[in-house]
Every structure is written in C-alpha cells, then in structure tokens.
Design a protein around this motif. Structure first.
Motif, PDB file in Angstrom:
ATOM      1  N   LEU A 186       0.930  -1.001   0.235  1.00  0.00           N
ATOM      2  CA  LEU A 186       0.340   0.319  -0.113  1.00  0.00           C
ATOM      3  C   LEU A 186       1.042   1.463  -0.020  1.00  0.00           C
ATOM      4  O   LEU A 186       2.134   1.517   0.902  1.00  0.00           O
ATOM      5  CB  LEU A 186      -0.986  -0.170   0.923  1.00  0.00           C
ATOM      6  N   ASN A 187       1.029   1.970  -1.198  1.00  0.00           N
ATOM      7  CA  ASN A 187       1.326   3.380  -1.310  1.00  0.00           C
ATOM      8  C   ASN A 187       0.472   4.425  -0.943  1.00  0.00           C
ATOM      9  O   ASN A 187      -0.581   4.453  -1.791  1.00  0.00           O
ATOM     10  CB  ASN A 187       2.414   3.403  -2.520  1.00  0.00           C
ATOM     11  N   ILE A 188       0.877   5.436  -0.432  1.00  0.00           N
ATOM     12  CA  ILE A 188      -0.204   6.832   0.257  1.00  0.00           C
ATOM     13  C   ILE A 188       0.872   8.041  -0.213  1.00  0.00           C
ATOM     14  O   ILE A 188       2.207   8.082   0.556  1.00  0.00           O
ATOM     15  CB  ILE A 188      -0.244   6.944   1.625  1.00  0.00           C
ATOM     16  N   GLU A 189       0.423   8.480  -0.749  1.00  0.00           N
ATOM     17  CA  GLU A 189       1.077  10.234  -0.463  1.00  0.00           C
ATOM     18  C   GLU A 189       0.658  11.477  -0.574  1.00  0.00           C
ATOM     19  O   GLU A 189      -1.001  11.189  -0.294  1.00  0.00           O
ATOM     20  CB  GLU A 189       2.030  10.117  -2.284  1.00  0.00           C
ATOM     21  N   SER A 190       0.545  12.720   0.048  1.00  0.00           N
ATOM     22  CA  SER A 190       0.461  13.571   0.695  1.00  0.00           C
ATOM     23  C   SER A 190       0.795  14.282   0.918  1.00  0.00           C
ATOM     24  O   SER A 190       2.094  15.532   0.785  1.00  0.00           O
ATOM     25  CB  SER A 190      -0.777  13.302   1.981  1.00  0.00           C
TER      26      SER A 190
END
Length: 505
Positions: A467-471
C-alpha cells in the motif's frame, strides 16, 4: 510448470537462492549441483532458442562482488565446458555489460551471477540473449528442464578469459566525449563522487570518469567486497543514499552517483547534497529522454507521484503512462508501444531501473548515469546545474509504503478478490478512482480528506499487498489511511497489522 522445489528458485525473470550459510533459518539451496543442473538446462534452452548445437554456442559468464560468486561461476563454467560450449569468462562485471557481450562480441547467450541488492548470503543467475533478458516464461521453461533432469550430451568445450569490461568502459567514455564535445578530457574541472557500495560499480569512477579528467576524490566503497560492510548497495536504501549525499557534501562535489550491486540501477545526488532518486530521478531522466523526442511517452511503474505526472505532461508537454510494477513489465510495455508506432523513448521504475530506447531498452545504471553526466557537463558551461532541470517538479510532503502479508494459500486469487472488493467499495464511498491505473486500485483524495492518493496492489512475485500513500499536507497520509482502515479490516486472509501499527492502534 516446474515442481515446488525448482519453482522456488524462480524470482520473476531471474533465478535466486541461498548461496551461503550465515543467516538463521536460511540454508544453502543454490548448491553446485543445482547450479550445474540449471546451467545444463540453459544450454538446452539456448540450443533451441538460437538454432545451434551446444558445440557451436558461445556463452559469456560474469559475476558481481558476492562472496559466493566465484564458486557458482566455477560450477557454471564446468557445466558449459563439459557440454562443448565456448565460454568467455568476463570475471567481475556489471549486469548490463553482460548483455552487451551478446551485442559486441557475438555471444549467443550471457549469464550474470548476481542477486542485485539482496543480502550477502543470497545469489542468483540472470540470463541474456541478443534480444535482451529472458522473460518469466523462459525461466519457467528452464526450470521445467531441471525438473526433468535434462542435461546436454557430453562434449569438449573451452574457456577464454575476456577483458570485455574494459571495452564496456571505453564505450561509456566515448559517449561522454562525443556528448560533451570538449576534447579528450571533457570532464576537466568537474568533480563527481561515486558510491559503488562495494558492488561491481567501482570501475565507473576509475575507468570511465577519471580518464576523462574528472576529479573523483571523495568517491567511496569502490572496492568489491561481498560482505557489503559499509551499507547495502541499493539506491533505494535510506542509509545508502544518506551516505552518498554526505560524501558529495563533504567533498564539495558537483554531483554524486550511487549504484546497486550489479549496476543495473543508479541514483544521483545534486551539488547541494539532495538525492535525485525515485520521482526526481524519473523527472530528470524524462527531461533527457525527451530532448530529441518531443511529445514522447514516458512509461513508468504504478506508484509514481501526482506531481511527476503533472511535470511530464504539463512542463515537458509529453505523455506519462503509468504501468505495472516490475522493471520487465515497464520495459516490455515501452517496447510494445514503439512497435505500434508510438514514440516511447524511456521505461523507468521508481526503484531506479531505467531503460532507454537508445540503449537497447537495457536497464543500465551506468548508461543512465552517463547520460545525466553529459547533461550536467553541458549545463555547467551555461552556469546551470542539474537541479535546475527539475525545479518545477512538485513533490509530496509525505509518503509511506506499508506491506500486508496474504495468509491464504492461493495468494493471487485472494489478492485479486481484495482489489475487486476495494474498487466496489471506492465506488460506494464516492471516492475518486484514477482513470489511468493499470495495476491495483488507485484512489485520489481532495484537500480536507488527505490531499493525496493511495494505491493498493498485489506484489509481482510474493504473497504481499503493498500500500503506497502520498499526501501534500502534514499528517495527510494518516488521514487517508484512516479512511481505508474500515475496508482493510474486513479483508479475509490479509494481515493488516502494518496499517494498525502505522496508525498507532
């Protein structure tokens, strides 16, 4: 399909196993006997592939700096010679150079003994023919032959030592001389730090850069050492990149280059000591690839950032195609597009695997570094720096990768069901599904809901869902993770402890 024993050596388009004792719970399975069986199967496969008998074949062998490399090379060489093959022993070599032996010195096949950035106790085999690296199906076919115990008939071959790495280095030097166009010492006055991580890449400093007048002082870990005593030779590794960045700053260098063990990947460091890696490396490579290919298509893996897409499509006025993880997937997609008449000059993964059409679509870290250095030297004449080329790249404030183990026996079926359920859940929740996702489920969130995106996908080879998350906002990744939590907790056969740990639950 090969049986479970032989199948476990398959790692995508490579063969890998445990080659040394020293890690608890991991016992040597890449024995001399196994290597010889695989080598014999490769000879049989290659006979059919190129339409020659074993006694007509020429196969090159090389290795990286791993401690088990010499043992495996000896076993492989003995097998080839006993089948009647003419062997060219290149010795310490980079993986891309071994492919180039099929181009430059007419080898029918090539084998590199490497396990890339994996721990010291592991090793493996990577195979090439004139059209490139073998596909996953080719590795399966070779392991099928191992399962059958098939071996070529006995014959008398030969061994010849090859200094091909000198020729490979000379080719890179010529690229720089021609590209910079400043005499036979085009890098005079230029200072570049090379970090080879004690892998096979030390030659780049001493045989490519230094002869062209480059100051390589401050370069580190150039000597091959399969214990990897200083840091993991991996541009994606935080400690490794921090070490390279520090070396550039300490040396007051113009830039730095860091390679992985077998030099098929590279990262860079700018003059301020800031890493040029992952999305920044893709942006820089895109600028270079598009210089003579305006409006071309850049093929990347699926986890590239939103800012990179904007940079490629708005600033560079090109096309960004997000494809699947796996460097061969990205390369094959770029080749497919070109075969259909679509101008796709670059295939690149965030891991640093970069393949340019001008270089046989070979993922070659030294070639990429060479193209970057040429551009840096030309910019220096104008009083500019590499970082100027990507100054408009918007980078996320936060990024995180979590990995969920799949506990179901049929992990592929379980993972695909989770992805199908997630897509339906996203529609139900009114989330914004990406319209260009070719792998997994990618969802974007507006400001106030995390101002970023997540991508859940199934690992290419392993029973894992990354799971990759960017913000673009502080704590935004956790805001997005919280929204995903309710769904993730319902997934059968998925160990979600990584997400719970990240959220402090």
């Amino acid at each position: 399909m090969p049986g479970a024993y032989w199948k476990h050596f398959k790692s995508g388009t490579d063969i890998r196993g445990v080659a040394l004792e020293g890690v608890e719970g991991q016992h040597v399975d890449l024995t001399d006997e196994v290597v010889k069986q695989i080598g014999g199967a490769f000879v049989l496969w290659l006979e059919k592939k190129v339409g020659k008998s074993a006694t007509e074949l020429v196969i090159s062998i090389g290795r990286d700096s791993r401690l088990s490399g010499e043992r495996i090379m000896a076993a492989l060489q003995d097998t080839f010679v006993s089948a009647g093959v003419k062997v060219k022993n290149v010795g310490m070599a980079s993986t891309p150079a071994m492919f180039m032996t099929t181009v430059d010195i007419n080898c029918d096949g090539a084998v590199q003994i490497t396990a890339s950035h994996h721990p010291f106790n592991r090793n493996g085999l990577k195979f090439f023919v004139g059209s490139g690296g073998l596909e996953s199906s080719d590795i399966t076919a070779i392991l099928d032959l191992c399962e059958e115990g098939a071996m070529p008939e006995a014959a008398e071959g030969s061994v010849e030592s090859s200094d091909y790495m000198n020729a490979y280095a000379a080719r890179l030097r010529k690229l720089i001389t021609d590209g910079v166009d400043a005499g036979d010492k085009p890098l005079n006055g230029f200072h570049i730090v090379v970090d080879a991580g004690n892998g096979a890449g030390g030659f780049y400093a001493t045989k490519v850069l230094e002869p062209l007048g480059c100051d390589i002082s401050g370069s580190q870990f150039l000597d091959p050492d399969g214990r990897f005593p200083n840091h993991v030779p991996n541009p994606e590794d935080k400690k490794a990149m921090e070490s390279a960045c520090k070396a550039v700053v300490d040396a007051k260098a113009d830039m730095g280059v860091i390679f992985d063990t077998d030099v098929d990947r590279a990262g860079c460091v700018d003059s301020s000591g800031k890493e040029i890696n992952r999305n920044r490396l893709i942006a820089l490579a895109s600028v270079i690839a598009l210089e003579n290919n305006p409006g071309g298509t850049i093929v990347t893996d699926s986890i590239t950032s939103s800012g990179l897409k904007t940079f490629i499509e708005k600033d560079l006025e090109a096309v960004h195609l997000r494809f699947k993880r796996g460097y061969k997937n990205v390369i094959n997609e770029a080749i497919r597009l070109n075969n259909e008449g679509i101008n796709a000059p670059l295939a690149i993964e965030t891991s640093g695997h970069a393949a340019l059409r001008d270089n046989y679509f070979l993922d070659d870290g030294a070639y990429l570094a060479t193209m970057i250095i040429i551009r840096a030297a030309r910019l220096a004449k104008e009083g500019k720096k590499l970082e100027d080329l990507i100054k408009n790249l918007a980078e996320p404030m936060q990024s995180v990768e979590l990995r969920f183990s799949i506990t179901e026996p049929d992990f592929a079926a379980a993972g695909n069901k989770i992805l199908a359920d997630l897509e339906a859940y996203a529609v139900k929740m009114g989330w914004k599904l990406a319209d260009d996702s070719r792998e997994g489920v990618r969802v974007s969130f507006d400001r106030g809901s995390g101002d970023g995106w997540f991508l859940l996908r199934l690992s290419v080879h392993d029973p894992v869902m990354p799971l990759n998350i960017e913000s673009d906002v502080k704590e935004g990744c956790k805001v997005i993770a919280v929204q995903l939590l309710d769904f993730i907790k319902t997934c059968k056969g998925l160990d979600v402890s990584a997400l719970e740990g990240y959220l402090g639950l």
